[in-house]
Design a protein around this motif. Structure first.
Motif, PDB file in Angstrom:
ATOM      1  N   PHE C 124      -8.877   2.497  -0.344  1.00  0.00           N
ATOM      2  CA  PHE C 124      -9.017   2.258   1.071  1.00  0.00           C
ATOM      3  C   PHE C 124     -10.358   1.203   1.259  1.00  0.00           C
ATOM      4  CE2 PHE C 124     -10.380   3.312   5.403  1.00  0.00           C
ATOM      5  CZ  PHE C 124      -9.206   3.254   6.088  1.00  0.00           C
ATOM      6  N   TYR C 127      -8.696  -1.979   1.224  1.00  0.00           N
ATOM      7  CA  TYR C 127      -8.094  -2.299   2.702  1.00  0.00           C
ATOM      8  C   TYR C 127      -9.391  -2.788   3.624  1.00  0.00           C
ATOM      9  CZ  TYR C 127      -6.733  -1.804   7.115  1.00  0.00           C
ATOM     10  OH  TYR C 127      -6.164  -2.066   8.502  1.00  0.00           O
ATOM     11  N   LEU C 161      -1.044  -9.751  10.254  1.00  0.00           N
ATOM     12  CA  LEU C 161      -1.353  -8.097  10.864  1.00  0.00           C
ATOM     13  C   LEU C 161      -0.275  -7.175  10.585  1.00  0.00           C
ATOM     14  CD1 LEU C 161      -3.159  -8.625  14.318  1.00  0.00           C
ATOM     15  CD2 LEU C 161      -3.874  -7.495  12.272  1.00  0.00           C
ATOM     16  N   LEU C 162       0.993  -7.694  10.765  1.00  0.00           N
ATOM     17  CA  LEU C 162       2.006  -6.654  10.379  1.00  0.00           C
ATOM     18  C   LEU C 162       1.860  -6.668   9.006  1.00  0.00           C
ATOM     19  CD1 LEU C 162       4.008  -5.867  11.947  1.00  0.00           C
ATOM     20  CD2 LEU C 162       5.845  -7.520  11.142  1.00  0.00           C
ATOM     21  N   THR C 165      -0.845  -3.701   8.346  1.00  0.00           N
ATOM     22  CA  THR C 165      -0.380  -2.485   8.682  1.00  0.00           C
ATOM     23  C   THR C 165       0.610  -1.836   7.641  1.00  0.00           C
ATOM     24  OG1 THR C 165       1.245  -3.621  10.230  1.00  0.00           O
ATOM     25  CG2 THR C 165      -0.927  -2.677  11.213  1.00  0.00           C
ATOM     26  N   LEU C 166       1.495  -2.713   7.254  1.00  0.00           N
ATOM     27  CA  LEU C 166       2.341  -2.062   6.251  1.00  0.00           C
ATOM     28  C   LEU C 166       1.367  -1.692   5.064  1.00  0.00           C
ATOM     29  CD1 LEU C 166       5.218  -4.474   6.067  1.00  0.00           C
ATOM     30  CD2 LEU C 166       5.259  -2.147   6.369  1.00  0.00           C
ATOM     31  N   LEU C 168      -1.541  -0.754   5.055  1.00  0.00           N
ATOM     32  CA  LEU C 168      -2.500   0.505   5.392  1.00  0.00           C
ATOM     33  C   LEU C 168      -1.548   1.733   5.230  1.00  0.00           C
ATOM     34  CD1 LEU C 168      -4.927   1.943   6.086  1.00  0.00           C
ATOM     35  CD2 LEU C 168      -4.286   1.216   8.556  1.00  0.00           C
ATOM     36  N   SER C 169      -0.140   1.458   5.842  1.00  0.00           N
ATOM     37  CA  SER C 169       0.661   2.755   5.716  1.00  0.00           C
ATOM     38  C   SER C 169       1.082   2.833   4.303  1.00  0.00           C
ATOM     39  CB  SER C 169       1.909   2.731   6.443  1.00  0.00           C
ATOM     40  OG  SER C 169       2.331   1.448   6.168  1.00  0.00           O
ATOM     41  N   ALA C 172      -2.012   5.025   3.008  1.00  0.00           N
ATOM     42  CA  ALA C 172      -1.962   6.416   3.538  1.00  0.00           C
ATOM     43  C   ALA C 172      -0.668   7.332   2.850  1.00  0.00           C
ATOM     44  CB  ALA C 172      -1.642   6.485   4.906  1.00  0.00           C
ATOM     45  N   ALA C 173       0.214   6.548   2.390  1.00  0.00           N
ATOM     46  CA  ALA C 173       1.452   7.400   1.791  1.00  0.00           C
ATOM     47  C   ALA C 173       0.747   7.786   0.331  1.00  0.00           C
ATOM     48  CB  ALA C 173       2.646   6.643   1.854  1.00  0.00           C
ATOM     49  N   TYR C 175      -2.101   8.163  -0.672  1.00  0.00           N
ATOM     50  CA  TYR C 175      -3.118   9.301  -0.667  1.00  0.00           C
ATOM     51  C   TYR C 175      -2.368  10.493  -0.263  1.00  0.00           C
ATOM     52  CZ  TYR C 175      -6.751  12.398   1.233  1.00  0.00           C
ATOM     53  OH  TYR C 175      -7.679  13.491   1.447  1.00  0.00           O
ATOM     54  N   HIS C 176      -1.224  10.595   0.192  1.00  0.00           N
ATOM     55  CA  HIS C 176      -0.530  11.678   0.607  1.00  0.00           C
ATOM     56  C   HIS C 176       0.171  12.139  -0.766  1.00  0.00           C
ATOM     57  CE1 HIS C 176       1.827  14.655   2.511  1.00  0.00           C
ATOM     58  NE2 HIS C 176       3.039  14.334   2.106  1.00  0.00           N
TER      59      HIS C 176
END
Lengths: 148, 123, 460
Positions: C124, C127, C161-162, C165-166, C168-169, C172-173, C175-176
């Motif tokens: 992170f 990021y 930016l697109l 955001t990709l 970043l997701s 997050a995934a 991390y999940h």
């Protein structure tokens, strides 16, 4: 805008700022931090723009100083970040260390994390107010009133 | 709960993507805002735990929620806030120099510029 | 020592943001600060190569709890390279005269973001620094203020930016799935997690970095942006910022998700080959120098992908070597394309030879490493295809580079104003570096092999 909204907007500004300060200083041991405090304070300023219009609100604010406020905040936060390195600690190490006794000022706990949050507050507040002014000024210039 | 989150993220992302394809630059910015909010929601969904706020002293025997996703989401919010302001000021600058916020108009102006450059090059 | 390079550039960027960058002394102050950061980085790199990775946890927290800063051979290689490129581009712009007040500070903020992301051990945090670098580059892309630059900046910002955001997701995934953000922890836990979900995440992250480097199906934004930005800015974007993409592909692919990278190797080889051929053919077809260089960047990104697809210690070392050489080439070429005068054409020629892979330039060893990695004894068809591709790519590169040279340096000999002697010497010095690495490639080869050695997928 009616007279009533103007009166309310003027009355709300100090209480918004006090709320922001409370959120800022309680951030160490409670809900809150520099960013949310700055956003609350910026909302107070935004309300002035809505109630009084761009020109009057901009005249009452030290807008020229906003970039300086932002960068001073960033510098403050960075000094707190890299300061401990000079003493041989890890960056972002705070004093007093976790578990150690905190100095109290009334109910306020003094801590270097507070200084860091103050830096964040200044950074975000300066940035947000600058952005509000830019966008509000854009609509003004649109109506042909020209730049300030 | 997970399905609900997935649905909301999908709707936000889809709406944002739709807006990004529009000609109006303001709508493109709005699309980006929606997409970044979809991602923030996705971060929260990725570490979804129910419980008390993770602030000391921790409650005995009760579940506490994962503080890391909250911190990540907050950071992502701050970043998208800054980027949005930047993007808006960029669009504003386009507007002040070209008097338009339309992608097609901008391309036309660009093509016109290029044609003029070509004429100068030939001369 | 680990935080010193980061602290220098970050602390210097703040006061510089308040000064008027158009003044000459402010520009030189920024160059001095960036130079100090570069030296600190070099010192760190020497220490890392001599004694192994350096690690530090912010806030004095225990490992895995706090945010880790970690400098290993791969990270410092890319950091030294990127800060060096930024230093050259900033010095170039200061010599030629800065047009906008924010430029020196922006370059320093970009340096902060790049230093941070190459020296972090936390996904992170990667990021966050990535966004610092991207945000400053968004503003930099609009440098010049004409409609062309504004439109370029707008395309660049929206597309990237697109990509962010990709990415970043993807984080997050990750991390999940793995329950941690520490890169080492992710590498451990992603290896035992359900392969289908990790593969999906790997694809998302691949697309995000593919957008950054401008790989073939995600390249559409790159030519107009590189064409329409200022030469120094184009050099920064292609020489320093594109390193984020190559580093990200290597770090997240070969280090964090090696299982998925091996699984996707055939797809990577196909995409890489498509990128190489498409970029080279387009570069032959276009008419302006900067556009040809932009397509050449797409073509060269394909080589990195092919090296990753080949895999193994040799393939990863080739990918790192190629990324380093490519970034140097692009810096020389973009800077030289903005200048006029007799030293410049020599510098451009050296950069062009290096892109085509002609000895004695550094580019030759990039191609040679790919040859070596690509020859697989157990799969002759693949080896033949790769060698043929490398040959065709090199030949096309030779053609388009010669075209640019002919159009811009021969035919317009004497046309336009000769640029200042300082900038010309700077560009020639950079070109000299490219030749030096070609004549004496051992240090570069050793660096790339040691950097590949830190990767989880790069161990024999």
């Amino acid at each position: 805008m009616t007279v009533l909204t103007r009166v309310i907007a003027r009355l709300l500004l100090p209480s918004t700022l006090i709320t922001a300060i409370a959120v800022l200083v309680k951030g160490y041991g409670d809900v809150g931090d520099g960013f949310s405090a700055a956003v609350i304070a910026a909302f107070g300023v935004l309300l002035q723009y809505v109630a009084f219009g761009h020109r009057a609100a901009a005249r009452a604010l030290p807008l020229r100083a906003m970039p300086a406020v932002s960068f001073a905040g960033l510098l403050l936060a960075l000094l707190v970040t890299f300061g401990p390195v000079l003493r041989g600690q890890a960056p972002l190490a705070h004093s007093p260390a976790p578990g150690a006794d905190v100095i109290y000022l009334g109910t306020l706990e003094l801590h270097t994390a507070l200084v860091f949050d103050l830096g964040v507050f200044l950074l975000v507040f300066g940035f947000a107010v600058g952005a509000i002014d830019l966008i509000a000024g854009a609509t003004d210039r649109e109506r042909g009133q020209g730049p300030l | 709960m997970i399905v609900l989150f997935a649905l909301v993220v999908a709707i936000l992302f889809g709406t944002g993507a739709y807006l990004m394809l529009k000609r109006d630059l303001i709508r493109v910015v709005a699309g980006i805002i929606l997409i970044s909010n979809a991602v923030i929601l996705f971060i929260i969904a990725a570490g979804l735990t129910r419980g008390r706020a993770p602030i000391y002293p921790l409650p005995e025997g009760e579940p506490i929620s994962d503080p890391l996703v909250q911190a990540m989401a907050l950071t992502a919010i701050v970043i998208s806030f800054g980027i949005t302001a930047l993007l808006l000021s960029l669009v504003y600058r386009v507007y002040t120099t070209r008097e338009t916020v339309d992608k097609e108009d901008l391309s036309l102006a660009e093509a016109e510029d290029e044609r003029q450059l070509e004429v100068e090059r030939r001369a | 020592m680990l935080v010193l390079p980061l602290a220098i550039v970050w602390l210097a960027a703040v006061p510089l943001a308040l000064l008027d960058g158009r003044r000459r002394w402010v520009g030189w102050l920024a160059v001095a600060a960036l130079g100090a950061g570069f030296l600190a980085m070099l010192r760190l790199a020497v220490a890392v190569f001599a004694r192994g990775p350096v690690e530090l946890v912010a806030g004095g927290w225990p490992a895995e709890v706090g945010i880790t800063l970690r400098a290993d051979a791969l990270g410092v290689t890319f950091a030294v390279l990127s800060i060096g490129v930024l230093l050259a581009a900033l010095a170039y712009e200061t010599l030629g005269g800065v047009h906008e007040r924010a430029l020196p500070a922006l370059v320093l903020f970009l340096a902060t973001g790049l230093t941070g992301l190459f020296l972090t051990g936390d996904a992170f945090n990667f990021y966050v620094f990535f966004e610092i670098a991207m945000t400053s580059s968004f503003v930099l892309a609009g440098y010049g203020r004409r409609t062309r630059e504004l439109r370029a900046a707008l395309i660049f910002t929206v597309v990237n930016l697109l990509g962010s955001t990709l990415f970043l997701s993807g984080i997050a995934a990750l991390y999940h799935v793995t329950g941690t953000l520490d890169m080492r922890g992710i590498a451990t836990w992603a290896g035992v997690a359900d392969q289908n979900s990790v593969l999906l995440i790997a694809t998302i992250i691949f697309v995000a970095f593919g957008i950054k480097v401008g790989l073939f199906p995600f390249h559409f934004w790159l030519p107009p942006v590189y064409r329409d930005t200022w030469p120094a800015v184009a050099a920064i974007l292609s020489g320093a910022l594109a390193n984020i993409g190559s580093y990200g592909l290597i770090r997240f692919g070969a280090d964090l998700l090696p299982r998925e990278l091996r699984f996707a190797a055939p797809a990577l080889l196909i995409l890489g080959a498509a990128s190489v051929l498409y970029g080279a053919l387009q570069a032959v077809a276009v008419r302006t120098a900067s556009e040809a260089l932009a397509y050449s960047a797409i073509s060269n990104a394909g080589y990195i992908l092919i090296a990753l697809g080949i895999g193994g210690p040799a393939g990863y070392a080739a990918a790192i070597l190629f990324a380093v050489v490519n970034s140097l080439n692009k810096t020389v070429l973009f800077l030289a394309a903005g200048l006029r005068g007799w030293l410049v054409s020599a510098a451009f020629a050296i950069g062009a030879f290096s892109v085509a892979g002609v000895p004695p330039s550094a580019g030759f060893f990039g191609k040679a490493a790919l040859f070596r990695g690509g020859i697989a004894p157990d799969d002759p068809a693949l080896s033949v295809a790769l060698v043929a591709l490398l040959f065709v790519g090199g030949a096309l590169a030779f053609v388009y580079m010669f075209q640019i040279y002919q159009r811009d340096f021969w035919e317009r000999e004497g046309a336009g104003q000769t640029s200042g002697i300082g900038s010309r010497i700077l560009v020639l010095g950079l070109a000299g570096l490219v030749v030096a690495f070609g004549v004496w490639p051992e240090p570069l080869l050793a660096v790339s092999q040691q950097a590949a050695g830190v990767l989880n997928g790069g161990r024999p």
